[in-house]
Scaffold this active site. Sequence first.
Site, PDB file in Angstrom:
ATOM      1  CE  LYS A 259      -3.723  -4.472  -1.426  1.00  0.00           C
ATOM      2  NZ  LYS A 259      -3.031  -5.737  -1.461  1.00  0.00           N
ATOM      3  CG  PHE A 349       4.728  -0.317  -5.588  1.00  0.00           C
ATOM      4  CD1 PHE A 349       5.177   0.076  -4.345  1.00  0.00           C
ATOM      5  CD2 PHE A 349       4.376  -1.648  -5.777  1.00  0.00           C
ATOM      6  CE1 PHE A 349       5.272  -0.823  -3.311  1.00  0.00           C
ATOM      7  CE2 PHE A 349       4.479  -2.570  -4.735  1.00  0.00           C
ATOM      8  CZ  PHE A 349       4.925  -2.155  -3.499  1.00  0.00           C
TER       9      PHE A 349
HETATM   10  P1  AMP Z   1      -2.258  -5.845   2.295  1.00  0.00           P
HETATM   11  O1  AMP Z   1      -1.331  -6.997   2.106  1.00  0.00           O
HETATM   12  O2  AMP Z   1      -3.671  -6.199   1.997  1.00  0.00           O
HETATM   13  O3  AMP Z   1      -2.037  -5.117   3.591  1.00  0.00           O
HETATM   14  O4  AMP Z   1      -1.905  -4.761   1.155  1.00  0.00           O
HETATM   15  C1  AMP Z   1      -0.674  -4.137   1.047  1.00  0.00           C
HETATM   16  C2  AMP Z   1       0.182  -4.888   0.047  1.00  0.00           C
HETATM   17  O5  AMP Z   1      -0.266  -4.684  -1.292  1.00  0.00           O
HETATM   18  C3  AMP Z   1       1.607  -4.385  -0.026  1.00  0.00           C
HETATM   19  O6  AMP Z   1       2.382  -4.915   1.026  1.00  0.00           O
HETATM   20  C4  AMP Z   1       2.073  -4.875  -1.386  1.00  0.00           C
HETATM   21  O7  AMP Z   1       2.602  -6.183  -1.252  1.00  0.00           O
HETATM   22  C5  AMP Z   1       0.794  -4.992  -2.181  1.00  0.00           C
HETATM   23  N1  AMP Z   1       0.717  -4.118  -3.361  1.00  0.00           N
HETATM   24  C6  AMP Z   1       0.284  -4.492  -4.584  1.00  0.00           C
HETATM   25  N2  AMP Z   1       0.297  -3.481  -5.451  1.00  0.00           N
HETATM   26  C7  AMP Z   1       0.786  -2.398  -4.780  1.00  0.00           C
HETATM   27  C8  AMP Z   1       1.041  -1.046  -5.148  1.00  0.00           C
HETATM   28  N3  AMP Z   1       0.788  -0.585  -6.372  1.00  0.00           N
HETATM   29  N4  AMP Z   1       1.533  -0.210  -4.197  1.00  0.00           N
HETATM   30  C9  AMP Z   1       1.788  -0.658  -2.942  1.00  0.00           C
HETATM   31  N5  AMP Z   1       1.561  -1.937  -2.542  1.00  0.00           N
HETATM   32  C10 AMP Z   1       1.059  -2.798  -3.452  1.00  0.00           C
END
Ligand code: AMP
Length: 587
Positions: A259, A349
């Site tokens: 992530k 991704f």
């Molecule tokens: P959050 O912002 O905490 O809701 O986490 C989701 C976000 O993680 C997504 O909107 C992406 O911007 C980010 N992200 C980073 N790495 C990945 C990945 N490998 N797959 C999907 N999302 C990712």
Amino acid sequence: MRFKDLCECYFKLENTQKKLEMVDILANTLTKSDGSEIGKIVLLTLGKLYPDFVGIELMLAEKMAIKALALATGKSEKNILSFLDEIGDLGKTAHKLLDNKSQSTLLDFTNQQETEKYDVVDVWKILDIISQTSGEGSADKKIRILSGLLSKVTPLEARYISRLIAGNLRTGVAVQLLLEALSKAKTGSRENKQFLERAYNRCSDLDYVSSVLYKEGLEAVKEIEVKVFSPIKVMLAQRVSNSEELLERFNGKCSLEYKYDGLRVQIHKKENKVKLFSRSTENITKQFPDVIDFINNAALENEFIIEGEIVAFDHEKEVILPFQHVSQRKRKHDIDQKIREIPVRVFLFDVLFSNSTSRLDLSYLDRRENLQKIVRETNNIKLSHQAIADNSDKIDAFFHQALQDNCEGIMGKSIGKDSVYQAGARGWNWVKYKAGYNTKLSDSFDLVILGAEHGKGKRAGKYGTFLLGCYDQIEGVYQTFTRIGTGFSDEDLAFFFQELKPLESEKPKEYQSDVESSIWFYPKIVIEVTGDEITRSQMHTCSRGLLENDMDGLALRFPRFTGRIVQDKAPEQATTNDEIRTIYLKQ
Ligand code: AMP
């Protein structure tokens, strides 16, 4: 449709709190459209001229609106300012001043002025000219055009024109309610909203969806597919707090990815043209000319939509840099300098469209395979680090490696047959497991600033504390979760004051709050907050009605601002009451 009829509908909407009643009021007006201008009606009703991704905003500085109003009413600017201070809303101020004016001109028969009859499209066109006027002398020109319009419309129309100019119609209509009303108006039932929502999630374009509905019918809406250069609403993830839970969610086997802590980007390419959209479908192409070159270089196909994360990257040391670096790349000026100072790398991704076909309904592994065929890896474009896991030891090892490689955690992704890309949804096909989720003290939340208190002492003249809320996706409302005053630097407070001042309003209808607030804001700004513990509270409304005791809500104790303003999340993408409740139950 006459603009006046639409304004009468807005007035009725403004004066009711009941959601179903609002749907009926709006549907009633929408049924009167012959379809030719439905797209414009829908956009204006959301306070917009174009879908967000087009990047043309109507907002005019308050000062200019006041000047225009002064010209239209014959009052002095000072006079208008004092009205505005007293009434607190540009729309009501315009309404009242024009009301006064028409009464006095009625008395003066020699000077009686007829209001002109404007259609929705006429008003849209004039506002469009105002928003697109630029260059030398444009401020004066905008003021003249606006005052010309204000002096020819009825006071009620002036109320809503002024609000459109101020960036918010204040009727309480958000996308979900509008979709319901469209469904009711055109199909007779609110139930068909799901098809409109599906289409909207695929193109983020309500002008287009509503036009298809009116001109070609519901069946045609069901056929709406993704298209290049119309951003797709992004898929979001649920959260888990340890590797066992992650594995359980996917019945013992899933894909893991790093992530990355950067900016999500949806990349649309056709021939030599590339456009980039943020998580909230904002067009961010201009800020990343370097990424455009990288993509053109790495592309193996002519046309596609793919997704990834842009991170700041130190190419010498081969390491990912913290989020604070890449966030500076969102600036709209000094772009060339920023490209040199903060080089980036993109980790891809997902693929959503390729070979002229939507890929949303492919399973995750098929999409991943497809992605590898669309782009080749270069120094600046990589696929996200990925592995398949079927035990929690492997997940733990992957997680720790991710943290060592400067990522914020890992994503678990379903590899089942139904692991489709759920546009616009925060489903369980993806879960996030971030550092800190396993210790209750360092959970973080992306919360919307709902209100504030005036600052005292060092904070005098700015806001002192803020009322924060989460989003309830089912009801489409914001619920209060905590009040916060800690973790803000002087710069933060100055920034918040500047950003939030224009958003001050009466308490918005979509706020479920028992807590009083001296100042309310329209929902726009999302900030990241940590806290010590989630506790039950009779004061806050987060998850109220979903806990054992119906009167209880949830509150965050000892909240602290992490310093991160979540600029690429729309308020509807804030942490949900459901997420908070899940974390609470696990505490
Ligand atoms: P959050 O912002 O905490 O809701 O986490 C989701 C976000 O993680 C997504 O909107 C992406 O911007 C980010 N992200 C980073 N790495 C990945 C990945 N490998 N797959 C999907 N999302 C990712």
